[in-house]
Design an enzyme around this catalytic site. Structure first.
Site, short mmCIF file in Angstrom:
data_model
loop_
_atom_site.label_atom_id
_atom_site.label_comp_id
_atom_site.label_asym_id
_atom_site.label_seq_id
_atom_site.Cartn_x
_atom_site.Cartn_y
_atom_site.Cartn_z
N SER A 253 0.86 -1.18 0.00
CA SER A 253 0.00 0.00 0.00
C SER A 253 0.89 1.23 0.00
O SER A 253 2.07 1.14 0.38
CB SER A 253 -0.86 0.00 1.27
OG SER A 253 -1.46 1.26 1.47
N TYR B 88 -2.87 -1.44 10.48
CA TYR B 88 -2.78 -1.59 9.03
C TYR B 88 -1.45 -1.05 8.51
O TYR B 88 -0.74 -1.71 7.74
CB TYR B 88 -3.96 -0.86 8.37
CG TYR B 88 -4.04 -1.03 6.86
CD1 TYR B 88 -4.69 -2.12 6.29
CD2 TYR B 88 -3.48 -0.08 6.01
CE1 TYR B 88 -4.78 -2.26 4.91
CE2 TYR B 88 -3.56 -0.21 4.63
CZ TYR B 88 -4.21 -1.31 4.08
OH TYR B 88 -4.29 -1.44 2.71
P1 NAD Z 1 -11.40 -6.17 -0.48
O1 NAD Z 1 -11.97 -6.11 0.86
O2 NAD Z 1 -12.29 -5.97 -1.66
O3 NAD Z 1 -10.63 -7.54 -0.71
C1 NAD Z 1 -9.87 -8.16 0.28
C2 NAD Z 1 -9.93 -9.64 0.05
O4 NAD Z 1 -9.15 -10.32 1.04
C3 NAD Z 1 -11.34 -10.17 0.17
O5 NAD Z 1 -11.58 -11.05 -0.90
C4 NAD Z 1 -11.32 -10.92 1.50
O6 NAD Z 1 -12.25 -11.98 1.54
C5 NAD Z 1 -9.89 -11.41 1.52
N1 NAD Z 1 -9.48 -11.84 2.84
C6 NAD Z 1 -9.61 -11.18 4.03
N2 NAD Z 1 -9.14 -11.94 5.02
C7 NAD Z 1 -8.70 -13.09 4.46
C8 NAD Z 1 -8.10 -14.27 4.98
N3 NAD Z 1 -7.88 -14.42 6.29
N4 NAD Z 1 -7.76 -15.25 4.11
C9 NAD Z 1 -7.99 -15.12 2.80
N5 NAD Z 1 -8.56 -14.04 2.26
C10 NAD Z 1 -8.91 -13.04 3.09
O7 NAD Z 1 -10.23 -5.08 -0.49
P2 NAD Z 1 -9.14 -4.72 -1.61
O8 NAD Z 1 -9.11 -3.26 -1.66
O9 NAD Z 1 -9.34 -5.47 -2.85
O10 NAD Z 1 -7.82 -5.18 -0.88
C11 NAD Z 1 -6.89 -6.12 -1.43
C12 NAD Z 1 -5.49 -5.79 -0.95
O11 NAD Z 1 -5.11 -4.52 -1.47
C13 NAD Z 1 -5.34 -5.70 0.56
O12 NAD Z 1 -4.11 -6.28 0.95
C14 NAD Z 1 -5.33 -4.21 0.81
O13 NAD Z 1 -4.62 -3.87 1.98
C15 NAD Z 1 -4.61 -3.73 -0.43
N6 NAD Z 1 -4.81 -2.31 -0.73
C16 NAD Z 1 -6.03 -1.83 -1.13
C17 NAD Z 1 -6.16 -0.48 -1.42
C18 NAD Z 1 -7.45 0.13 -1.89
O14 NAD Z 1 -7.51 1.36 -2.03
N7 NAD Z 1 -8.49 -0.63 -2.17
C19 NAD Z 1 -5.07 0.38 -1.27
C20 NAD Z 1 -3.85 -0.14 -0.85
C21 NAD Z 1 -3.74 -1.49 -0.59
#
Ligand code: NAD
Length: 267
Positions: free
Chosen positions: A152, A165
């Site tokens: 991130s 986080y």
């Molecule tokens: P999201 O909530 O749509 O997806 C997260 C996914 O992780 C979901 O499918 C959830 O079921 C899964 N998950 C959670 N706990 C789990 C576990 N114990 N085992 C297996 N799967 C699990 O959110 P996203 O935005 O798609 O996030 C994905 C990644 O991207 C994360 O690591 C998040 O920190 C990172 N991220 C997202 C953003 C953003 O702006 N959306 C920014 C920076 C980083």
């Protein structure tokens, strides 16, 4: 024309939603067989797999909680049983449990570190073992294996109200770099993607209303929120031989968020 990831096998954790779903689809369109991992929503994982197959792609679904060692071992052994090996790991699963620091419970801390950091450790370790066992397969990839950690911008930018986080993503940065250093001699590549604000359920509150969205845009020089496809294309590039000489970096996909936009008209 052969596809960039033809004949390769990718595990994408947390692929039932958001960025993971976008990356899974992008890898599949580029020829990889994709293991769509999910932890709770089987129906959403089925939907992602259906979209992959509708586009002529290949894959299957595995339920596993990445914070549980037994689940991770089973996910890898099942993948290897079905497809023979693993070439690409996308360490994507992650979540937030936000709280003011002085109110943060140990459960909130442990939950986020357990999935976002320990989960990436467990999956990366199993991937590295398989990459070392198999080595380079001529004609398939110039690397013996590729890991992409979903980090991130918060591996760099402190984030009040999200200490667990931000600490997890700072940890992912040094985990990624250390593994990259340790296994570069075996031709294994380990990199991160650092998304900025991407439109997914994790940050729904930041884009759902016009007011929230306009506030968010102040942080984004590109003046739009990112989409999962933006991350998907970056992941395909990092996983492919186009990035053969790229190791140990975080590729920020953030519309310029790390350019500190508050300074743009500051004297
Ligand atoms: P999201 O909530 O749509 O997806 C997260 C996914 O992780 C979901 O499918 C959830 O079921 C899964 N998950 C959670 N706990 C789990 C576990 N114990 N085992 C297996 N799967 C699990 O959110 P996203 O935005 O798609 O996030 C994905 C990644 O991207 C994360 O690591 C998040 O920190 C990172 N991220 C997202 C953003 C953003 O702006 N959306 C920014 C920076 C980083």
């Amino acid at each position: 024309e052969t596809k960039k990831l033809q004949g390769q096998v990718a595990i994408v954790t947390g692929a039932s939603s958001g960025i993971g779903a976008g990356v899974a689809k992008a890898l599949a369109v580029n020829g990889a067989a994709v293991v769509v991992n999910y932890s709770s929503s089987a129906d959403k994982a089925e939907e992602v797999l259906k979209e992959i197959k509708d586009e002529g792609g290949e894959g299957f679904i595995i339920k596993a909680d990445v914070s549980k060692e037994g689940d991770v071992l089973k996910m890898f052994s099942e993948t290897i049983r079905r497809y023979g090996t693993v070439d690409i790991l996308i360490n994507n699963a992650g979540l937030q449990k936000d709280a003011k620091f002085h109110d943060m419970t140990l459960d909130q801390w442990n939950h986020v570190i357990g999935i976002n950091l320990t989960g990436q450790f467990l999956c990366a370790r199993e991937a590295i073992k398989e990459f070392m066992r198999r080595g380079i397969v001529p004609g398939r990839s110039k690397s013996a294996g590729k890991i992409i950690c979903m980090s991130s911008v918060h591996e760099v930018i402190p984030w009040a109200g999200h200490a667990n986080y931000a600490a997890s993503k700072g940890g992912v940065m040094m985990l990624m770099k250390t593994i990259a250093q340790e296994y570069a001699p075996m031709k294994i590549r380990v990199n991160s993607i650092g998304p900025g604000a991407i439109r997914t359920p994790i940050n729904y509150a930041a884009w759902q209303t016009p007011q929230a969205y306009n506030q968010l845009l102040k942080l984004i020089p590109a003046k739009r929120i990112g989409e999962s496809d933006d991350v998907g294309r970056a992941a395909v590039w990092l996983a492919s031989d186009d990035a053969e000489y790229v190791n140990g970096i975080t590729l920020f996909v953030d519309g310029g968020m790390l350019l500190y936009p508050g300074f743009e008209d500051n004297g």
